[in-house]
Design an enzyme around this catalytic site. Structure first.
Site, mmCIF file in Angstrom:
data_model
loop_
_atom_site.group_PDB
_atom_site.id
_atom_site.type_symbol
_atom_site.label_atom_id
_atom_site.label_comp_id
_atom_site.label_asym_id
_atom_site.label_seq_id
_atom_site.Cartn_x
_atom_site.Cartn_y
_atom_site.Cartn_z
ATOM 1 N N HIS A 1 0.866 -1.185 0.000
ATOM 2 C CA HIS A 1 0.000 0.000 0.000
ATOM 3 C C HIS A 1 0.908 1.242 0.000
ATOM 4 C CE1 HIS A 1 -2.755 2.943 1.895
ATOM 5 N NE2 HIS A 1 -3.751 2.152 1.554
ATOM 6 N N ASP B 1 3.270 -4.626 8.072
ATOM 7 C CA ASP B 1 2.039 -3.845 7.916
ATOM 8 C C ASP B 1 0.866 -4.824 8.057
ATOM 9 O OD1 ASP B 1 -0.210 -2.567 7.047
ATOM 10 O OD2 ASP B 1 0.643 -1.844 5.158
ATOM 11 N N GLN C 1 -4.396 -5.021 7.029
ATOM 12 C CA GLN C 1 -5.429 -5.912 6.499
ATOM 13 C C GLN C 1 -5.537 -7.204 7.297
ATOM 14 O OE1 GLN C 1 -7.688 -5.265 4.369
ATOM 15 N NE2 GLN C 1 -6.879 -3.296 3.713
ATOM 16 N N LYS D 1 -10.296 -0.505 10.423
ATOM 17 C CA LYS D 1 -10.512 -1.711 9.609
ATOM 18 C C LYS D 1 -10.888 -2.890 10.494
ATOM 19 C CE LYS D 1 -7.040 -0.245 6.245
ATOM 20 N NZ LYS D 1 -7.785 0.273 5.087
ATOM 21 N N CYS E 1 -4.857 2.469 -3.550
ATOM 22 C CA CYS E 1 -3.595 2.968 -2.969
ATOM 23 C C CYS E 1 -2.452 2.007 -3.221
ATOM 24 C CB CYS E 1 -3.725 3.250 -1.474
ATOM 25 S SG CYS E 1 -4.917 4.502 -1.079
HETATM 26 C C1 LIG Z 1 -2.196 -2.867 3.667
HETATM 27 C C2 LIG Z 1 -2.524 -1.473 4.123
HETATM 28 N N1 LIG Z 1 -1.574 -0.709 4.669
HETATM 29 C C3 LIG Z 1 -1.820 0.525 5.106
HETATM 30 C C4 LIG Z 1 -3.063 1.096 5.009
HETATM 31 C C5 LIG Z 1 -3.277 2.492 5.499
HETATM 32 O O1 LIG Z 1 -4.081 2.499 6.598
HETATM 33 P P1 LIG Z 1 -4.684 3.868 7.182
HETATM 34 O O2 LIG Z 1 -5.314 4.570 6.022
HETATM 35 O O3 LIG Z 1 -5.647 3.427 8.204
HETATM 36 O O4 LIG Z 1 -3.538 4.641 7.760
HETATM 37 C C6 LIG Z 1 -4.089 0.347 4.440
HETATM 38 C C7 LIG Z 1 -5.457 0.921 4.316
HETATM 39 O O5 LIG Z 1 -6.007 1.094 3.280
HETATM 40 C C8 LIG Z 1 -3.814 -0.962 3.988
HETATM 41 O O6 LIG Z 1 -4.765 -1.710 3.414
#
Ligand SMILES: Cc1ncc(COP(=O)(O)O)c(C=O)c1O
Lengths: 123, 401
Positions: free
Chosen positions: B116, B191, B194, B217, B358
């Site tokens: 992401h 990370d 998900q 999430k 993203c």
């Molecule tokens: C794999 C992953 N990393 C990071 C993020 C970013 O999370 P946040 O927007 O809650 O900071 C997301 C959210 O879309 C994600 O799916």
């Protein structure tokens, strides 16, 4: 509201003024980063008139149909008239309502055209 | 197998009884129980934390600190002092990219082609020496490419536990032991944005150095999240934010920081949000992640079968449902995903995501398409939701035929 009206689908499936102009004097493009829609605009401007215009690119039905209809609409108008056009003209042209997010798709051709006006091709 | 219907616990379904929500990977819906807990804070003890000695402030501080324990237990962290409250995954990853070995400007940092933007851009900005691990034909991390790119000089390896586009569950434990064999000093960041809502996480078993996820999430509120790290590693982080609460001593000539976790928590935090996160963790624990996971596996298998029946539909992600999560991205003929999402929304009340989610490098450089449509599951989803989706996709196909 169903935004996929006959007119939109027709222009999407059979776009008008699609391609590039060999004699283009102005050229630029606009992107919608959330969905990857892209509209490129070629214009041939002479005596302050949009003598010819073409678009290329790819994207959703709204962005591509809008580009097709818009290029038909602005062919032959003055640079000033093109400059003055805004999102309301696009909505009137499409004859549909668009949500905030889909509006970005609809106005992509407008943004690309306005950018192209400021981007003459250096010969 | 019978799916359990959790819809009644979520007030969004009261406001929109016919909603078919298939975008939990973007953000999950929030159950009443989490909203109540946040409302309690604002209506019963809505004061600042750590800053007063009166009893309401004590109550706020106690409730807030309790979440540290809940979060530590949730990911099997050895100490609740290793739990840092952030505003979410993006914030956590920026803390790390900014704060790891702050004096080195060109350290070797490895991310993956399926990351992401939140786990990509901060690292890319941080160093001139940024590289990306490829994925293979079955949309998994290419482990031989990974082994080739890790060297004795690699400072940071960062990987998503689950891809937010492909649904791939990466074999993180195996990857970490492989990485440490090549380079025992390597710092591994996970990370888990998900993963946290869907699979049990044990940071000690994984042996990662840092791990992060977002509350929103996980059936919690927006603007709250967790950064976990090994104690000594956290202690070495240069704070991204400085100011109130994170200091032990300030004079005109110098400032002394507090220990972790406070050192990395400057300013008044999102107190209600963190308390909501605690309630969300309780909510998940009361159902049990194993049960949640099993239900989602069933839905994923069912969805993969339904989607594969539709002609011209291409799924991007591992073919085998067993090691993929409840995230399925696809294209349908050459119909733009925006159009798919619009029609599903306006004609069937189905919410799906369309775009690059993203993950622009993944779409443009690896999948070679500008966008996909994506469905993703939460505990409220049912087989009937997927049946309606299938019907909707046939309709989309028909409109553009
Ligand atoms: C794999 C992953 N990393 C990071 C993020 C970013 O999370 P946040 O927007 O809650 O900071 C997301 C959210 O879309 C994600 O799916």
């Amino acid at each position: 509201m169903n935004i996929y009206q006959e007119q939109i689908l027709e222009h999407y499936k059979d776009p008008q003024n699609y391609g590039v102009l060999k004699n283009a004097t102005h050229r630029d493009y606009a992107l919608n980063p959330t969905c990857g829609d892209k509209v490129c605009i070629d214009m041939h401007i002479k005596k302050n008139i949009i003598q010819d215009i073409a678009f290329s690119g790819s994207g959703c039905a709204i962005s591509q149909a809008a580009a097709s209809m818009f290029t038909q609409k602005v062919k032959g108008i003055t640079v000033e008239n093109l400059t003055m056009m805004n999102k309301d003209d696009i909505l009137k042209m499409l004859e549909i309502e668009l949500s905030m997010n889909r509006l970005k798709c609809g106005v992509l051709v407008l943004e690309a055209s306005h950018r192209a006006l400021h981007n003459p091709i250096k010969l | 197998m019978q799916t359990i219907n959790y819809k009644e616990k979520f007030p969004m379904y009261v406001a929109h009884p016919d909603l078919i929500y298939l975008d939990s990977a973007a953000t999950s819906l929030t159950p009443q129980i989490v909203l109540d807990k946040m409302n309690d804070y604002y209506t019963q003890y809505g004061t600042n934390i750590s800053r007063g000695v009166y009893s309401l402030c004590e109550e706020a501080t106690t409730q807030y600190e309790l979440v540290r324990e809940k979060a530590a237990a949730f990911i099997h962290a050895p100490s609740d002092q290793e739990i840092i409250f952030t505003t979410g995954t993006t914030h956590s990853l920026n803390i790390l990219a900014h704060g790891i070995s702050p004096d080195e400007s060109d350290m070797h940092i490895l991310a993956t082609a399926m990351d992401h933007h939140a786990n990509f851009v901060p690292w890319q900005n941080r160093t001139k020496n940024f590289e990306v691990i490829n994925i293979d034909k079955d949309y998994r991390l290419d482990l031989s490419n990974l082994a080739k790119k890790i060297t004795s000089k690699t400072a940071v390896l960062t990987i998503p536990l689950i891809s937010n586009v492909l649904g791939t569950i990466n074999p993180v434990q195996k990857i970490i032991s492989l990485a440490r064999e090549i380079n025992p000093q390597i710092i591994v960041v996970i990370d888990a944005a998900q993963a946290a809502p869907h699979i049990p996480i044990d940071v000690q078993k994984l042996d990662c150095d840092f791990l992060t996820f977002s509350a929103h999430k996980l059936y919690g509120p927006t603007g709250a999240g967790i950064l976990w790290g090994k104690k000594e590693k956290l202690q070495n982080i240069r704070p991204l934010l400085t100011g109130g609460d994170m200091i032990s001593e300030v004079s005109s000539s110098k400032t002394q920081y507090r220990n972790i976790p406070h050192k990395l928590e400057a300013g008044t935090p999102n107190i209600a949000g963190i308390i909501g996160l605690g309630a969300a963790i309780d909510f998940i624990q009361s159902i049990g992640l194993k049960k949640i996971q099993k239900n989602e596996e069933m839905l994923t298998k069912y969805a993969l079968n339904s989607l594969r029946k539709i002609s011209g539909l291409k799924i991007y992600g591992p073919q085998d449902a067993n090691d993929r999560a409840g995230v399925v991205s696809f294209t349908l003929k050459n119909i733009h995903p925006h159009d798919i999402a619009s029609i599903l929304d306006t004609q069937y009340n189905i919410a799906v995501r369309a775009g690059n989610h993203c993950a622009m490098p993944l779409h443009i450089e690896t999948l070679d398409i500008p966008a996909t449509a994506r469905i993703s599951f939460g505990i409220y989803n049912t087989i009937e939701d997927i049946d309606t989706l299938e019907k909707g996709l046939y309709k989309v196909s028909e409109i553009f035929s």
